[in-house]
Design an enzyme around this catalytic site. Sequence first.
Site, short mmCIF file in Angstrom:
data_model
loop_
_atom_site.label_atom_id
_atom_site.label_comp_id
_atom_site.label_asym_id
_atom_site.label_seq_id
_atom_site.Cartn_x
_atom_site.Cartn_y
_atom_site.Cartn_z
N ARG A 298 0.82 -1.21 0.00
CA ARG A 298 0.00 0.00 0.00
C ARG A 298 0.86 1.27 0.00
O ARG A 298 0.55 2.23 -0.70
CB ARG A 298 -0.95 -0.03 1.20
CG ARG A 298 -2.11 -0.99 0.98
CD ARG A 298 -3.00 -1.18 2.18
NE ARG A 298 -4.14 -2.02 1.82
CZ ARG A 298 -5.10 -2.40 2.65
NH1 ARG A 298 -5.06 -2.01 3.92
NH2 ARG A 298 -6.09 -3.16 2.23
N TYR A 439 -6.21 -1.05 -6.80
CA TYR A 439 -5.59 -2.27 -6.28
C TYR A 439 -4.86 -2.02 -4.96
O TYR A 439 -4.60 -0.90 -4.59
CB TYR A 439 -4.71 -2.96 -7.31
CG TYR A 439 -3.52 -2.26 -7.92
CD1 TYR A 439 -3.00 -1.08 -7.44
CD2 TYR A 439 -2.88 -2.85 -9.01
CE1 TYR A 439 -1.89 -0.49 -8.01
CE2 TYR A 439 -1.77 -2.28 -9.60
CZ TYR A 439 -1.27 -1.10 -9.09
OH TYR A 439 -0.17 -0.52 -9.67
N GLU A 440 -4.62 -3.12 -4.26
CA GLU A 440 -4.09 -3.10 -2.89
C GLU A 440 -5.02 -2.37 -1.93
O GLU A 440 -4.57 -1.77 -0.94
CB GLU A 440 -2.68 -2.47 -2.85
CG GLU A 440 -1.66 -3.22 -3.67
CD GLU A 440 -1.53 -4.69 -3.31
OE1 GLU A 440 -1.92 -5.08 -2.20
OE2 GLU A 440 -1.05 -5.46 -4.15
N GLY A 441 -6.30 -2.43 -2.18
CA GLY A 441 -7.29 -1.80 -1.31
C GLY A 441 -7.75 -0.49 -1.89
O GLY A 441 -6.97 0.46 -2.01
#
Length: 601
Positions: A298, A439-441
């Site tokens: 992140r 992506y990645e949250g």
Amino acid sequence: MSTYIAPVRDMQFVMNELAGLEAVTQLPGYEESSPDLVEAIMDEAGKFASEVIDPINSVGDRQGCTWKDGVVTAADGYKDAYKLFVETGWNAMPCSTEFGGQGLPTLVSMAVQEMWKSASISFALCPMLTTGAIEAIAHHGSDELKNTYLPKMVEGTWTGTMNLTEPQAGSDLSAVRSKAIPQDDGSYRISGTKIFITWGEHDMAENIIHLVLARLPDAPPGVKGISLFVAPKYLVNADGSLGARNDLICASIEHKMGIHGSATAVMSFGEKDGAIGYLVGEANKGLGYMFTMMNHARLNVGLEGVGVSERAYQHALAYARERVQGAPIGDKSGVAKPIIHHPDVRRMLMDMKSRTEAMRALAYWVAAQMDHAHNDPDAAKAKEAQAMVDFLTPVVKGWCTESSVEITSTGIQVHGGMGFIEESGACQYMRDSRITPIYEGTTAIQANDLVGRKLAKDKDDAGKTGVGAAALTTKIRATVDELSKDAKLSDIGQQLGAALVQFEKATQWLLANYDSNPQTALAGAVPYLFLTGVVTGGWLMARAAQIAQKHLDGGSGDDFYKAKLATARYFAAHQLPKAAAYAAEVTEGSASVLSLEESLF
């Protein structure tokens, strides 16, 4: 087409004078990271980014990756560039010395990795995922797993992936269905399908080490029943050599809006007897282990926002300097000049430049806090630094990536009609940036984490909530007080002080309302994340102005410091006033988000 030139001067300014590199290099384990060494690393990394990675970026965008019968071939130039990347030691730079890494401070590796991301997000994604996988195994794996996989992964000869998402389980990992069946020899047979697997298959490395979330037969339901496994593409023999191909295959790759040079794979595990995997840590604790990798990713995705914004700015600036179009307003010569002379083009370039500088300052400052959190012998200082890392990680990810979409869009606007034409190169940066808030949250996930966990549930020993936000407020308030006494910078201080009032107002409202009405509070979570980003970025820009003014008052005639003052003033005048709007969205607009019945949409 412009050539990427690493903004080494600004990077070093942020590292040395804002983030405190000298203090970081005095921490245990970092003593050998002298200023001269760091400067040499930055110079060499800049050359590598410009000369090796940047030239393949547009090639990867045009060609993409190719898939045939489970085999993925990278675009022209990628395999050679990755080979040189590994041979020159860049992959090992951010990793621990225990397994062959260089053990440099996070602050230094963050700056270098920004260069990779500016030169090509697609290329940089491969070592980024590998580093994340290394972190997960290093923190949670057995000695056997570490000794088997980490030396080659640190070297870069083997790459790593993260296999979370499934067709029915996107952000909701409680819906993961992949299975892991225990075997008599202590291994597991894994079966299931994973989607959106970055660099899940390619031809650039000898082996690919997949970290996979799956469930044991007796696992409890939900996220408490998820375990983490290592499943290599090729099994590893006892002597470290590669053995048989594991029962896993790339079923296809996605056709995407951007990051074409990066293979986004659909991975199928266990089409025959089951892919052989090895448990990482304890059973049913996989999600927590994977967050070691996800938190690393992140921050790095937030850094992608910084990198692609810098690249879009440089591209737009080069075009604005060479594109001749009309005489500027008020220019009585009647001679057509480059569009950089036109006021609105200047506004757009200033916006791109100042916001990118603020994002870089935030990302690097958080990186320095990570170094203190992990290595500071003073437990109180380490705890305070960790609180800043926890609170600001979702902001780095969410604010920097959302900002990059706007900044790369502005880059297209600077080009005018040519910006909409692919051959100009401006389109790629916007297309590549668009995935970063997802992506990645997603941004919503980051905002919910910020408000729900890092604010409302962040308690001190006395049970008081909002500890991280309070600590950040104290730091910013101290800078506001200093600026109020400085006649040359009081204008920046006034803007920062007004923005801080809005941040405190929104923070207190969320703390007062979260427990009683969490849905209404979370309806304002994304505006609160943007508010936090703008205020924290504005604080760091204000500190940069203080440092620049000190140099100028000391007799320096360096134009770099004059530019720092200009971008700080622009940010204060054009970005900090947005704090009031964001705060109003949180405190006055949340209820309206939920006011429409579902059937009326």
